[in-house]
Design a protein around this motif. Structure first.
Motif, PDB file in Angstrom:
ATOM      1  N   LEU A   1       0.821  -1.201   0.000  1.00 43.29           N
ATOM      2  CA  LEU A   1       0.000   0.000   0.000  1.00 43.29           C
ATOM      3  C   LEU A   1       0.860   1.257   0.000  1.00 43.29           C
ATOM      4  N   LYS A   2       0.408   2.288  -0.698  1.00 44.91           N
ATOM      5  CA  LYS A   2       1.158   3.542  -0.759  1.00 44.91           C
ATOM      6  C   LYS A   2       0.970   4.377   0.491  1.00 44.91           C
ATOM      7  N   ALA A   3      -0.131   4.175   1.189  1.00 46.54           N
ATOM      8  CA  ALA A   3      -0.396   4.950   2.402  1.00 46.54           C
ATOM      9  C   ALA A   3      -1.244   4.108   3.332  1.00 46.54           C
ATOM     10  N   GLY A   4      -1.235   4.442   4.592  1.00 45.41           N
ATOM     11  CA  GLY A   4      -2.015   3.712   5.571  1.00 45.41           C
ATOM     12  C   GLY A   4      -1.259   3.600   6.869  1.00 45.41           C
ATOM     13  N   PRO A   5      -1.930   3.186   7.944  1.00 47.65           N
ATOM     14  CA  PRO A   5      -1.246   3.050   9.228  1.00 47.65           C
ATOM     15  C   PRO A   5      -0.186   1.970   9.164  1.00 47.65           C
ATOM     16  N   PRO A   6       0.990   2.207   9.738  1.00 47.96           N
ATOM     17  CA  PRO A   6       2.065   1.219   9.651  1.00 47.96           C
ATOM     18  C   PRO A   6       1.883   0.106  10.668  1.00 47.96           C
ATOM     19  N   LEU A   7       2.561  -1.005  10.408  1.00 50.92           N
ATOM     20  CA  LEU A   7       2.675  -2.024  11.440  1.00 50.92           C
ATOM     21  C   LEU A   7       3.668  -1.527  12.485  1.00 50.92           C
ATOM     22  N   PRO A   8       3.585  -2.040  13.710  1.00 52.08           N
ATOM     23  CA  PRO A   8       4.546  -1.612  14.727  1.00 52.08           C
ATOM     24  C   PRO A   8       5.978  -1.933  14.303  1.00 52.08           C
ATOM     25  N   SER A   9       6.911  -1.097  14.694  1.00 52.40           N
ATOM     26  CA  SER A   9       8.319  -1.404  14.440  1.00 52.40           C
ATOM     27  C   SER A   9       8.679  -2.705  15.146  1.00 52.40           C
ATOM     28  N   GLN A  10       9.366  -3.593  14.431  1.00 49.16           N
ATOM     29  CA  GLN A  10       9.668  -4.908  14.976  1.00 49.16           C
ATOM     30  C   GLN A  10      11.101  -4.960  15.494  1.00 49.16           C
ATOM     31  N   GLY A  11      11.259  -5.537  16.663  1.00 43.84           N
ATOM     32  CA  GLY A  11      12.560  -5.625  17.295  1.00 43.84           C
ATOM     33  C   GLY A  11      12.887  -7.047  17.705  1.00 43.84           C
ATOM     34  N   PRO A  12      13.835  -7.227  18.623  1.00 42.57           N
ATOM     35  CA  PRO A  12      14.254  -8.569  19.053  1.00 42.57           C
ATOM     36  C   PRO A  12      13.111  -9.419  19.584  1.00 42.57           C
ATOM     37  N   ILE A  13      12.130  -8.798  20.254  1.00 40.50           N
ATOM     38  CA  ILE A  13      11.029  -9.573  20.816  1.00 40.50           C
ATOM     39  C   ILE A  13      10.207 -10.214  19.704  1.00 40.50           C
ATOM     40  N   HIS A  14      10.049  -9.499  18.589  1.00 39.66           N
ATOM     41  CA  HIS A  14       9.324 -10.055  17.447  1.00 39.66           C
ATOM     42  C   HIS A  14      10.160 -11.137  16.757  1.00 39.66           C
ATOM     43  N   ASP A  15      11.483 -10.922  16.688  1.00 37.91           N
ATOM     44  CA  ASP A  15      12.351 -11.922  16.061  1.00 37.91           C
ATOM     45  C   ASP A  15      12.268 -13.256  16.803  1.00 37.91           C
ATOM     46  N   SER A  16      12.325 -13.207  18.121  1.00 35.53           N
ATOM     47  CA  SER A  16      12.276 -14.458  18.893  1.00 35.53           C
ATOM     48  C   SER A  16      10.906 -15.121  18.766  1.00 35.53           C
ATOM     49  N   ALA A  17       9.837 -14.319  18.740  1.00 37.68           N
ATOM     50  CA  ALA A  17       8.499 -14.883  18.577  1.00 37.68           C
ATOM     51  C   ALA A  17       8.341 -15.516  17.203  1.00 37.68           C
ATOM     52  N   TYR A  18       8.902 -14.892  16.189  1.00 40.17           N
ATOM     53  CA  TYR A  18       8.793 -15.408  14.826  1.00 40.17           C
ATOM     54  C   TYR A  18       9.519 -16.741  14.701  1.00 40.17           C
ATOM     55  N   GLU A  19      10.679 -16.859  15.332  1.00 38.71           N
ATOM     56  CA  GLU A  19      11.425 -18.118  15.269  1.00 38.71           C
ATOM     57  C   GLU A  19      10.672 -19.244  15.974  1.00 38.71           C
ATOM     58  N   LYS A  20      10.077 -18.940  17.115  1.00 37.94           N
ATOM     59  CA  LYS A  20       9.378 -19.982  17.887  1.00 37.94           C
ATOM     60  C   LYS A  20       8.145 -20.508  17.163  1.00 37.94           C
ATOM     61  N   ILE A  21       7.522 -19.660  16.349  1.00 34.35           N
ATOM     62  CA  ILE A  21       6.273 -20.064  15.721  1.00 34.35           C
ATOM     63  C   ILE A  21       6.482 -21.213  14.741  1.00 34.35           C
ATOM     64  N   PHE A  22       7.702 -21.386  14.229  1.00 34.74           N
ATOM     65  CA  PHE A  22       7.967 -22.479  13.297  1.00 34.74           C
ATOM     66  C   PHE A  22       7.880 -23.831  13.983  1.00 34.74           C
ATOM     67  N   GLY A  23       8.130 -23.868  15.277  1.00 31.39           N
ATOM     68  CA  GLY A  23       8.052 -25.140  15.976  1.00 31.39           C
ATOM     69  C   GLY A  23       6.639 -25.647  16.164  1.00 31.39           C
ATOM     70  N   GLY A  24       5.645 -24.785  15.952  1.00 30.85           N
ATOM     71  CA  GLY A  24       4.251 -25.188  16.070  1.00 30.85           C
ATOM     72  C   GLY A  24       3.734 -25.230  17.484  1.00 30.85           C
ATOM     73  N   GLU A  25       4.590 -24.902  18.484  1.00 28.20           N
ATOM     74  CA  GLU A  25       4.178 -24.989  19.884  1.00 28.20           C
ATOM     75  C   GLU A  25       4.213 -23.629  20.582  1.00 28.20           C
ATOM     76  N   ALA A  26       4.275 -22.561  19.790  1.00 28.89           N
ATOM     77  CA  ALA A  26       4.394 -21.229  20.387  1.00 28.89           C
ATOM     78  C   ALA A  26       3.237 -20.905  21.317  1.00 28.89           C
ATOM     79  N   LEU A  27       2.053 -21.476  21.050  1.00 25.89           N
ATOM     80  CA  LEU A  27       0.866 -21.186  21.859  1.00 25.89           C
ATOM     81  C   LEU A  27       0.605 -22.251  22.909  1.00 25.89           C
ATOM     82  N   GLU A  28       1.532 -23.199  23.063  1.00 25.26           N
ATOM     83  CA  GLU A  28       1.370 -24.267  24.052  1.00 25.26           C
ATOM     84  C   GLU A  28       2.152 -23.923  25.316  1.00 25.26           C
ATOM     85  N   PRO A  29       1.496 -23.604  26.420  1.00 26.16           N
ATOM     86  CA  PRO A  29       2.210 -23.223  27.656  1.00 26.16           C
ATOM     87  C   PRO A  29       3.146 -24.309  28.163  1.00 26.16           C
ATOM     88  N   THR A  30       2.841 -25.578  27.826  1.00 21.38           N
ATOM     89  CA  THR A  30       3.668 -26.691  28.326  1.00 21.38           C
ATOM     90  C   THR A  30       4.883 -26.964  27.447  1.00 21.38           C
TER      91      THR A  30
END
Length: 438
Positions: free
Chosen positions: A374-403
């Motif tokens: 899109l040429k204009a519109g509200p941006p996504l939040p700036s992504q930092g280390p916390i997003h990087d670690s969350a993105y890596e964990k999601i590949f394991g398929g267990e990111a939402l599993e507390p155990t």
């Protein structure tokens, strides 16, 4: 109002949300009223690279050239311009229209010779700073190349983030892609089969023909060291393929590409790009978009019209007619679907039940593609280390599993992803409201 932050480590990495807050404070002090559609953002877009597109900057220039802008409020001139040519383009427009730059620290009247002089000095300084950063990066890449180490950056399929360690499951698929291509299977068919099996690319995205071609063109999988597009020897990392198979595929690719270009150049036959229908399911009904995977390092995109509005279709027949009129080739096999209704439920009502981690990954990738398109519109939040670690964990398929122990998202990671997706849903709603349909 203009905000930008780059991937590059500039001296000032103030996030676009904070930049916007500061700019709004400036506008309020000046008595300027800023509507939502008058805030343009280029998030993670470099202003230094000559070929890098900045949709927000382009939209600002278009509005200014039409005389619709009298005041521009950037966080700092170097957020707006890091190349002298950018400034000269704006000054040329200002010669016909009265435009003033306002910032937290100063005010520049683009019609005033002294202000133009100081702006040219500031932009020249910003350009020198960017050149210094580029030189340091190039020196680092030369050192890595001489040592036989791969360049860092986007993870290569078949290897971990360092590019030095083979990921065995992906290496098996790399060999499969090369072997079956030599057997006559096209990249389109290879991508279709990988998609149907639920396989993902290195970025966690669905397979497409351009992504399959990227693997076929990769010299890294054959252990070939490359610098500035030139082969300079053997790498220190383990090869997935032997050099003979890689060379055979390269020759076959060159032969097919030559014949494909000749056919596309035939009189009366326009050259077409791969496009894929992408169905978005929402609580108000389904819409189908046109998704175009980027070649190489180019970002994936969603098709927009000449005004920069998202193209969204209520039925496939209208989509087909639009693509035929514009000479777009649609790959209909393996249509992707994203259920944003379920994503919204997780964002707004997390206690109502679990959702697949893969769905949140698809939504994350989709919103990034949407933001880039899109040429204009509200941006996504700036992504930092916390997003990087969350993105890596999601590949394991267990990111939402507390155990899942260390494989599960922390409360901080969950909150960061939820806020990012919340902003993505807002961007989607605004894009659909302004969308153009065939």
């Amino acid at each position: 109002m203009y905000c930008r932050i780059s991937h590059v480590n500039d001296d000032d990495q103030t996030g676009v949300e904070r930049q916007e807050r500061i700019c709004r404070d400036v506008a309020e002090r000046l008595g300027l009223i800023v509507a939502e559609d008058q805030v343009v953002v280029d998030n993670n877009r470099s202003a230094w690279q000559h070929k890098r597109k900045r949709p927000g900057w382009d939209a600002l220039l278009a509005e200014a050239s039409q005389g619709r802008i009298r005041h521009v409020v950037p966080y700092h001139p170097d957020r707006l311009m890091r190349q002298p040519r950018d400034l000269e383009e704006l000054l040329q427009i200002a010669d016909d229209h009265d435009i003033t730059l306002h910032g937290p620290a100063n005010r520049r009247d683009l019609a005033d010779p002294d202000d133009r002089f100081f702006l040219r000095l500031e932009v020249a300084h910003a350009c020198r700073s960017s050149d210094d950063t580029s030189r340091r990066l190039i020196d680092s890449m030369i050192d890595r190349a001489k040592e036989g180490r791969p360049h860092t950056g986007r993870r290569r399929y078949g290897y971990d983030k360092t590019g030095m360690v083979v990921v065995s499951e992906e290496a098996t698929i790399v060999r499969e892609i090369f072997t079956r291509y030599l057997d006559g299977v096209s990249p389109v068919q290879l991508a279709k089969e990988l998609y149907q099996r639920g396989e993902k690319t290195a970025e966690g995205r669905n397979w497409s023909a351009p992504r399959a071609r990227d693997v076929l063109d990769s010299r890294h999988v054959a252990g070939i060291r490359v610098f500035r597009g030139e082969e300079i020897g053997d790498g220190e990392w383990p090869a997935i393929l032997d050099r003979g198979m890689w060379q055979e595929v390269r020759e076959r690719r060159a032969y097919r590409m030559t014949h494909a270009v000749s056919a596309a150049a035939a009189p009366g036959r326009p050259r077409m790009a791969d496009c894929y229908p992408y169905r978005i399911a929402t609580r108000r009904g389904d819409l189908t978009l046109v998704w175009r995977p980027g070649e190489g390092d180019a970002p994936d995109e969603l098709a927009v019209d000449d005004l920069g509005r998202l193209l969204a279709f209520h039925d496939l027949e209208t989509l087909r007619e639009y693509c035929d009129r514009n000479g777009w080739e649609i790959v209909w096999e393996g249509e992707g679907t994203l259920d944003l209704g379920v994503v919204r439920r997780w964002v707004e009502h997390p206690d109502l039940g679990a959702v697949p981690a893969g769905l949140l990954l698809d939504a994350w990738n989709f919103f990034e593609d949407l933001s880039c398109s899109l040429k204009a519109g509200p941006p996504l939040p700036s992504q930092g280390p916390i997003h990087d670690s969350a993105y890596e964990k999601i590949f394991g398929g267990e990111a939402l599993e507390p155990t899942a122990g260390e494989g599960a998202w922390t409360d901080e990671e969950t909150a960061a992803v939820r806020e990012l997706l919340r902003m993505g849903l807002g961007l989607w709603e605004q894009a659909v409201h302004r969308s153009g349909t065939g």
